[in-house]
Design a protein around this motif. Structure first.
Motif, mmCIF file in Angstrom:
data_model
loop_
_atom_site.group_PDB
_atom_site.id
_atom_site.type_symbol
_atom_site.label_atom_id
_atom_site.label_comp_id
_atom_site.label_asym_id
_atom_site.label_seq_id
_atom_site.Cartn_x
_atom_site.Cartn_y
_atom_site.Cartn_z
ATOM 1 N N PRO A 59 -39.410 -0.151 -5.953
ATOM 2 C CA PRO A 59 -38.596 1.002 -5.565
ATOM 3 C C PRO A 59 -38.148 1.876 -6.736
ATOM 4 N N ASN A 60 -38.728 1.692 -7.933
ATOM 5 C CA ASN A 60 -38.183 2.326 -9.143
ATOM 6 C C ASN A 60 -38.190 3.846 -9.118
ATOM 7 N N VAL A 61 -39.093 4.465 -8.345
ATOM 8 C CA VAL A 61 -39.150 5.923 -8.302
ATOM 9 C C VAL A 61 -37.880 6.508 -7.699
ATOM 10 N N VAL A 62 -37.156 5.717 -6.927
ATOM 11 C CA VAL A 62 -35.931 6.215 -6.302
ATOM 12 C C VAL A 62 -34.775 6.310 -7.305
ATOM 13 N N VAL A 63 -34.967 5.787 -8.512
ATOM 14 C CA VAL A 63 -33.887 5.768 -9.500
ATOM 15 C C VAL A 63 -33.375 7.179 -9.804
ATOM 16 N N GLY A 64 -34.294 8.128 -9.979
ATOM 17 C CA GLY A 64 -33.883 9.501 -10.260
ATOM 18 C C GLY A 64 -33.059 10.088 -9.131
ATOM 19 N N MET A 65 -33.517 9.861 -7.901
ATOM 20 C CA MET A 65 -32.759 10.329 -6.737
ATOM 21 C C MET A 65 -31.392 9.662 -6.675
ATOM 22 N N ALA A 66 -31.365 8.363 -6.934
ATOM 23 C CA ALA A 66 -30.106 7.615 -6.856
ATOM 24 C C ALA A 66 -29.110 8.083 -7.912
ATOM 25 N N CYS A 67 -29.607 8.459 -9.076
ATOM 26 C CA CYS A 67 -28.716 8.917 -10.154
ATOM 27 C C CYS A 67 -28.144 10.298 -9.871
ATOM 28 N N PHE A 68 -29.021 11.246 -9.507
ATOM 29 C CA PHE A 68 -28.608 12.646 -9.479
ATOM 30 C C PHE A 68 -28.352 13.202 -8.085
ATOM 31 N N CYS A 69 -29.072 12.746 -7.094
ATOM 32 C CA CYS A 69 -28.885 13.274 -5.740
ATOM 33 C C CYS A 69 -27.885 12.415 -4.963
ATOM 34 N N GLY A 70 -28.276 11.176 -4.659
ATOM 35 C CA GLY A 70 -27.354 10.285 -3.965
ATOM 36 C C GLY A 70 -26.142 9.938 -4.799
ATOM 37 N N GLY A 71 -26.294 9.956 -6.124
ATOM 38 C CA GLY A 71 -25.199 9.592 -7.012
ATOM 39 C C GLY A 71 -24.319 10.759 -7.411
ATOM 40 N N LEU A 72 -24.804 11.590 -8.338
ATOM 41 C CA LEU A 72 -23.987 12.663 -8.906
ATOM 42 C C LEU A 72 -23.571 13.696 -7.862
ATOM 43 N N ALA A 73 -24.544 14.190 -7.070
ATOM 44 C CA ALA A 73 -24.223 15.231 -6.083
ATOM 45 C C ALA A 73 -23.212 14.720 -5.061
#
Length: 222
Positions: A59-73
């Motif tokens: 699932p590592n490709v989701v890391v970017g989404m988790a950091c900036f979209c699901g996370g930061l936003a």
């Protein structure tokens, strides 16, 4: 003082207390759509990975989404809910923003979290299961808080609870079918979140139509 004057005085005092406890006016736009879309998109991607869609296992490709979209936003959406006086939205968005950031951290190579377990993958899975069941507990508490809001948010948090339980059980047992079931419920959760987000986005007076959220009748407070 007559009974009528006393009653009027009591009502005036109640009105002053109500106005003083009301959230101050703010020009901050509703961040609900941002928070819900961010949550839905990241959940949707990870759920597809849990289903091994297109043969994806890691699932590592989701890391970017988790950091900036699901996370930061989502974290920012939660922070903007505070000055709007929305305690529920602020708590939920901030909590899940932190969840996605912490989830991404697990899979960042430089964090050393996975590397700390070495070859002991079973211990890693047990630890991940505890992590997920903790977030089930948080989600269940939010579900209780949403019981008098609307049906859409109740459905969202209810299916998210099931998703966390199944993913935790899948991590503890190592059974792929349970993990895939968690992925299926995760996709359903993401679809409901997209619906809720679109409903928040379709502002009355600026959109051709709106989406019902399933309003729950509030009890009258005398």
């Amino acid at each position: 003082m007559s009974d009528v004057e006393k009653a009027n005085s009591t009502h005036q005092m109640y009105d002053r207390q109500t106005k003083s406890s009301a959230p101050p006016p703010t020009r901050i736009a509703n961040p609900g759509a941002l928070g819900l879309f961010s949550f839905a998109s990241t959940t949707f991607i990870l759920s597809l990975y849990n289903l091994n869609a297109r043969g994806v296992v890691a699932p590592n490709v989701v890391v970017g989404m988790a950091c900036f979209c699901g996370g930061l936003a989502q974290l920012l959406a939660g922070m903007w809910e505070f000055p709007r006086g929305n305690v529920f939205g602020a708590t939920a968005f901030t909590s899940y923003g932190a969840f996605w950031m912490s989830y991404a951290t697990i899979y960042l190579p430089n964090s050393g979290i996975i590397a700390a377990y070495g070859e002991n993958l079973d211990e890693l899975n047990q630890a991940v299961g505890i992590y997920l069941i903790t977030w089930f507990m948080v989600t269940f508490l939010l579900l209780i808080g949403a019981l008098r809001r609307n049906i859409s948010f109740i459905a969202l948090l209810f299916f998210l609870c099931i998703t966390f339980i199944l993913l935790a059980a899948g991590a503890w047992t190592g059974k792929l079918n349970i993990q895939k079931a968690g992925g299926g419920f995760g996709i359903l959760t993401a679809m409901i979140a997209y619906y809720c987000g679109l409903s928040e986005l379709l502002v009355k007076g600026e959109s051709w139509f709106g989406l019902p959220m399933g309003t729950i009748k509030q009890a009258r407070v005398d």
